[in-house]
Motif scaffolding. Structure first.
Motif, mmCIF file in Angstrom:
data_model
loop_
_atom_site.group_PDB
_atom_site.id
_atom_site.type_symbol
_atom_site.label_atom_id
_atom_site.label_comp_id
_atom_site.label_asym_id
_atom_site.label_seq_id
_atom_site.Cartn_x
_atom_site.Cartn_y
_atom_site.Cartn_z
ATOM 1 N N ILE A 1 0.934 -1.237 -0.049
ATOM 2 C CA ILE A 1 0.076 0.138 0.064
ATOM 3 C C ILE A 1 0.994 1.224 0.106
ATOM 4 C CG2 ILE A 1 -0.382 0.248 2.594
ATOM 5 C CD1 ILE A 1 -3.106 0.396 -0.068
ATOM 6 N N ARG A 2 2.122 1.232 0.563
ATOM 7 C CA ARG A 2 2.798 2.471 1.034
ATOM 8 C C ARG A 2 4.076 2.259 0.859
ATOM 9 N NH1 ARG A 2 -1.563 3.504 4.269
ATOM 10 N NH2 ARG A 2 -0.658 1.983 5.599
ATOM 11 N N ASP A 3 5.055 3.192 0.828
ATOM 12 C CA ASP A 3 6.438 3.374 0.885
ATOM 13 C C ASP A 3 6.920 2.375 0.078
ATOM 14 O OD1 ASP A 3 6.167 5.221 2.983
ATOM 15 O OD2 ASP A 3 5.793 3.474 4.384
ATOM 16 N N ALA B 1 -9.755 11.348 -7.295
ATOM 17 C CA ALA B 1 -10.632 10.581 -7.766
ATOM 18 C C ALA B 1 -11.435 9.835 -6.961
ATOM 19 C CB ALA B 1 -10.222 9.582 -8.895
ATOM 20 N N ARG B 2 -11.714 10.499 -5.556
ATOM 21 C CA ARG B 2 -12.607 9.914 -4.634
ATOM 22 C C ARG B 2 -14.189 9.996 -4.693
ATOM 23 N NH1 ARG B 2 -10.835 6.536 -0.823
ATOM 24 N NH2 ARG B 2 -12.349 7.043 0.758
ATOM 25 N N GLU B 3 -14.503 10.954 -5.818
ATOM 26 C CA GLU B 3 -15.818 10.934 -6.245
ATOM 27 C C GLU B 3 -16.764 11.526 -5.233
ATOM 28 O OE1 GLU B 3 -16.857 7.417 -8.524
ATOM 29 O OE2 GLU B 3 -15.767 8.572 -10.361
ATOM 30 N N TYR C 1 1.563 10.869 1.632
ATOM 31 C CA TYR C 1 1.449 10.202 0.439
ATOM 32 C C TYR C 1 2.617 9.749 -0.151
ATOM 33 C CZ TYR C 1 1.215 10.007 -4.800
ATOM 34 O OH TYR C 1 1.439 9.512 -6.110
ATOM 35 N N SER C 2 2.616 8.415 -0.638
ATOM 36 C CA SER C 2 3.426 7.808 -1.133
ATOM 37 C C SER C 2 3.267 7.276 -2.720
ATOM 38 C CB SER C 2 4.106 6.979 -0.256
ATOM 39 O OG SER C 2 3.926 5.252 -0.718
ATOM 40 N N ALA C 3 3.895 7.565 -3.685
ATOM 41 C CA ALA C 3 3.650 7.143 -5.118
ATOM 42 C C ALA C 3 3.894 5.782 -5.279
ATOM 43 C CB ALA C 3 4.705 7.967 -5.935
ATOM 44 N N SER D 1 -6.549 7.571 -7.214
ATOM 45 C CA SER D 1 -5.529 7.701 -8.361
ATOM 46 C C SER D 1 -4.452 7.450 -7.622
ATOM 47 C CB SER D 1 -5.525 9.146 -8.650
ATOM 48 O OG SER D 1 -5.639 10.108 -7.647
ATOM 49 N N TYR D 2 -4.188 7.175 -6.480
ATOM 50 C CA TYR D 2 -3.286 7.021 -5.666
ATOM 51 C C TYR D 2 -3.026 5.531 -5.228
ATOM 52 C CZ TYR D 2 -6.533 7.289 -2.035
ATOM 53 O OH TYR D 2 -7.818 7.120 -1.195
ATOM 54 N N CYS D 3 -3.837 4.773 -5.539
ATOM 55 C CA CYS D 3 -4.085 3.425 -4.800
ATOM 56 C C CYS D 3 -3.633 2.135 -5.629
ATOM 57 C CB CYS D 3 -5.472 3.275 -4.004
ATOM 58 S SG CYS D 3 -5.664 1.793 -3.050
ATOM 59 N N VAL E 1 -11.768 9.734 4.925
ATOM 60 C CA VAL E 1 -11.965 10.842 4.110
ATOM 61 C C VAL E 1 -10.956 11.405 3.235
ATOM 62 C CG1 VAL E 1 -11.225 12.489 6.125
ATOM 63 C CG2 VAL E 1 -12.892 13.210 4.358
ATOM 64 N N GLN E 2 -9.482 10.711 3.505
ATOM 65 C CA GLN E 2 -8.394 11.113 2.863
ATOM 66 C C GLN E 2 -8.170 12.720 2.755
ATOM 67 O OE1 GLN E 2 -7.171 8.353 2.511
ATOM 68 N NE2 GLN E 2 -8.664 6.738 1.952
ATOM 69 N N SER E 3 -8.902 13.564 2.602
ATOM 70 C CA SER E 3 -8.615 14.892 2.345
ATOM 71 C C SER E 3 -9.968 15.904 2.879
ATOM 72 C CB SER E 3 -8.097 15.427 1.152
ATOM 73 O OG SER E 3 -7.938 16.904 1.005
ATOM 74 N N GLY F 1 -13.822 -5.915 4.098
ATOM 75 C CA GLY F 1 -13.827 -5.659 2.450
ATOM 76 C C GLY F 1 -13.035 -4.561 2.388
ATOM 77 N N GLN F 2 -12.321 -4.386 1.386
ATOM 78 C CA GLN F 2 -11.497 -3.074 0.769
ATOM 79 C C GLN F 2 -12.523 -2.199 0.997
ATOM 80 O OE1 GLN F 2 -9.014 -1.941 1.190
ATOM 81 N NE2 GLN F 2 -7.627 -3.757 1.369
ATOM 82 N N ASN F 3 -13.845 -2.131 0.601
ATOM 83 C CA ASN F 3 -14.948 -1.265 0.487
ATOM 84 C C ASN F 3 -15.998 -2.040 1.070
ATOM 85 O OD1 ASN F 3 -13.678 1.094 -0.373
ATOM 86 N ND2 ASN F 3 -13.766 0.282 -2.173
ATOM 87 N N THR G 1 -11.017 7.686 10.850
ATOM 88 C CA THR G 1 -10.934 7.889 9.362
ATOM 89 C C THR G 1 -9.504 7.752 9.009
ATOM 90 O OG1 THR G 1 -11.582 9.499 7.745
ATOM 91 C CG2 THR G 1 -10.227 10.229 9.728
ATOM 92 N N ASP G 2 -9.297 7.446 7.770
ATOM 93 C CA ASP G 2 -7.772 7.617 7.222
ATOM 94 C C ASP G 2 -7.612 8.843 6.499
ATOM 95 O OD1 ASP G 2 -7.765 4.944 7.908
ATOM 96 O OD2 ASP G 2 -7.985 4.054 5.966
ATOM 97 N N ILE G 3 -6.309 9.335 6.548
ATOM 98 C CA ILE G 3 -6.149 10.808 5.945
ATOM 99 C C ILE G 3 -4.842 10.574 5.211
ATOM 100 C CG2 ILE G 3 -5.561 13.082 6.302
ATOM 101 C CD1 ILE G 3 -7.601 13.264 8.196
HETATM 102 N N1 SAH Z 1 -10.614 1.079 0.642
HETATM 103 C C1 SAH Z 1 -10.626 1.914 1.638
HETATM 104 C C2 SAH Z 1 -8.755 2.157 2.009
HETATM 105 C C3 SAH Z 1 -7.953 1.029 1.836
HETATM 106 S S1 SAH Z 1 -6.146 1.434 1.923
HETATM 107 C C4 SAH Z 1 -10.987 3.314 1.430
HETATM 108 O O1 SAH Z 1 -11.082 3.768 0.293
HETATM 109 O O2 SAH Z 1 -11.193 4.063 2.235
HETATM 110 C C5 SAH Z 1 -5.840 2.227 3.692
HETATM 111 C C6 SAH Z 1 -5.677 3.445 3.462
HETATM 112 O O3 SAH Z 1 -4.220 3.711 3.023
HETATM 113 C C7 SAH Z 1 -6.384 4.529 2.807
HETATM 114 O O4 SAH Z 1 -7.519 4.881 3.333
HETATM 115 C C8 SAH Z 1 -5.285 5.610 2.487
HETATM 116 O O5 SAH Z 1 -5.429 6.411 3.527
HETATM 117 C C9 SAH Z 1 -3.950 4.998 2.458
HETATM 118 N N2 SAH Z 1 -3.190 4.946 1.482
HETATM 119 C C10 SAH Z 1 -3.595 4.163 0.287
HETATM 120 N N3 SAH Z 1 -2.785 4.515 -0.728
HETATM 121 C C11 SAH Z 1 -1.820 5.422 -0.372
HETATM 122 C C12 SAH Z 1 -0.810 6.164 -0.887
HETATM 123 N N4 SAH Z 1 -0.379 5.538 -2.022
HETATM 124 N N5 SAH Z 1 0.037 6.886 -0.165
HETATM 125 C C13 SAH Z 1 -0.320 6.802 1.138
HETATM 126 N N6 SAH Z 1 -1.475 6.564 1.715
HETATM 127 C C14 SAH Z 1 -2.044 5.615 1.154
#
Ligand code: SAH
Ligand code: SF4
Ligand code: F3S
Length: 439
Positions: free
Chosen positions: A52-54, A275-277, A335-337, A162-164, A263-265, A200-202, A301-303
């Motif tokens: 997912i990250r790093d 692209a969270r819509e 954020y991590s690409a 777009s980041y995931c 919420v992310q942001s 579930g992821q969602n 939440t996640d941000i």
């Molecule tokens: N399906 C869930 C989240 C799954 S991933 C949703 O959409 O809410 C868990 C969390 O990792 C995400 O909510 C987001 O905050 C974080 N995450 C995902 N991709 C990331 C990225 N590229 N860089 C940083 N954080 C990321």
């Protein structure tokens, strides 16, 4: 005499991965394998990975490298999970001593893949099943968590933020039938579990292939399975969060007082680029539904901070949203690409140092919010499910329905077992946990 078949499995990443590992362990045990505690003891070494990250992939290769000498002693290696799916056969190039690479969508083929491994085959892959309709059935799940039974109700993700990486690593969204979910809930209850977590992821994008139940109906039905006292679900996506989920929580006491709604942001502009819509207002409307429930439902939440192009003003809007919602828990990430994702073409313009500063500012503010939120429980009496012990402190560790950690003392000479319930009076609070004594 045939040598004993043993495996070591280490799991990284989310609860879905943790539960997938329970399925892998059960499947291997079914094949005559015994789980061991260290790489050195094992014949088969498996890593269930997360990307997912790093630099997640690099971490996996470092770990493989640390143990590659064991290959000479005849041990076999397998990489499972999201890095396996993402990197695929490239793993064999970088780590030629690896024999098996499989993403989560292919675990139903594990028995066959293991048989090929035992026959001496190398470079076995399970990578092509992400886009098919099937879900993984779970009759051999070896449950590792002593107090919480996990049930995957929906796999994959079609949202493509777009980041995931998840839509690429876990494949298309596919739900299990409500009959199969309820049958598993009853099996879990028969095992003696009283808490179920739907995964579930969602999780709330669930669509019953039998067309019998909405997600809210399913929550309610799982909460009515005899013996089940607590039902949790994670992760909810704001796009698919409907009012009837709140009504279900309000009417069924077995559904826990907690919603995790990433919420992310707090900035409409950043959310669009992600692209969270949804917009912040649209999100806050769902928060209002939850807050106007009769029960007090805890929110988390996640941000992501430092998304490409996030300005100081965008960041301040995220801070404003935190102040409005007053979450009880926030998972915040820089954020991590990530490989293959659309955000890669956006310039990752914010220096690492600035990302780190924003993260720290956010976490400091959130800590103050939680300090106040948690202190409000002092003097309350609540039901706590025991999760374990902290012998050094002489405390029992547990969790409230709101998912708050509660550490408490207990006058009983024998410590209560994980999964049992205690009434606890709260006497003190920290920003991340409550302290109390059992009554
Ligand atoms: N399906 C869930 C989240 C799954 S991933 C949703 O959409 O809410 C868990 C969390 O990792 C995400 O909510 C987001 O905050 C974080 N995450 C995902 N991709 C990331 C990225 N590229 N860089 C940083 N954080 C990321
Ligand atoms: Fe990733 Fe978005 Fe799917 Fe969540 S909804 S798993 S953040 S693509
Ligand atoms: Fe990680 Fe895959 Fe879960 S990337 S967070 S293990 S879905």
């Amino acid at each position: 005499m045939a040598t004993e078949k043993t495996f070591y499995l280490e799991t990284f990443g989310c609860q879905m991965n943790a539960h997938d590992s329970e399925k892998v362990i059960g499947t291997l045990q079914q094949q005559g394998y015994r789980q061991v505690e260290t790489e050195e003891e094992a014949g088969l070494i498996l890593y269930n990975t997360c990307s997912i990250r790093d630099k997640a992939e690099q971490k996996v290769f470092h770990r493989l490298n640390d143990y590659k000498a064991l290959h000479k002693a005849g041990k076999r290696f397998g990489v499972l999970g999201c890095v396996a799916q993402q990197e695929g056969e490239k793993i064999f190039e970088k780590a030629p001593f690896v024999s098996l690479v499989s993403g989560s969508a292919s675990y139903r083929k594990l028995p066959e893949m293991i048989a090929r491994l035992e026959a001496g085959e190398n470079r076995i892959t399970g990578l092509d099943d992400r886009q098919i309709e099937e879900t993984f059935e779970t009759e051999f799940t070896a449950r590792q968590n002593p107090y919480r039974g996990y049930i995957t109700i929906i796999e994959g993700c079609d949202k493509f933020c777009s980041y995931c990486v998840v839509p690429y690593t876990r494949g298309k969204e596919r739900s299990r039938t409500s009959s199969s979910v309820l049958a598993e809930a009853r099996r879990i209850a028969d095992l003696g579990y009283t808490e179920i977590q739907l995964l579930g992821q969602n999780v709330n994008s669930y669509r019953d292939p039998e067309g019998k139940m909405s997600f809210a109906d399913l929550l309610d039905s799982v909460g009515r399975v005899p013996g089940i006292r607590r039902v949790r679900f994670t992760t909810s996506h704001p796009r698919d969060f409907t009012c009837d989920i709140v009504q279900a929580i309000d009417t069924n006491p077995a559904l826990c007082d907690h919603v995790h709604l990433p919420v992310q942001s707090g900035s409409a502009r950043v959310l669009k680029r992600m692209a969270r819509e949804y917009t912040p207002d649209w999100y806050l409307e769902r928060i209002e539904w939850i807050k106007s429930a009769r029960r007090t439902i805890s929110l988390s939440t996640d941000i992501i901070v430092g998304f490409p192009g996030e300005t100081e003003d965008d960041f301040i809007q995220t801070m404003d949203l935190l102040a409005k919602v007053q979450y009880d828990c926030v998972f915040a990430f820089k954020y991590s690409a990530r490989p293959n994702t659309p955000a890669l073409v956006m310039i990752d313009s914010i220096p690492e140092k600035e990302k780190a500063t924003r993260l720290q500012v956010l976490l400091d503010r959130q800590r103050e919010i939680q300090r106040v939120n948690y202190a409000m429980h002092i003097g309350e009496q609540m039901e706590v499910m025991v999760e374990g012990q902290n012998p050094a402190r002489g405390q029992i560790a547990g969790r409230s329905s709101q998912n708050k950690a509660v550490n408490f003392t207990c006058a009983q000479p024998i410590a209560p077992a994980p999964g049992s319930y205690m009434q606890v009076k709260i006497t003190a609070a920290h920003p991340n946990s409550l302290v109390g004594e059992s009554i």
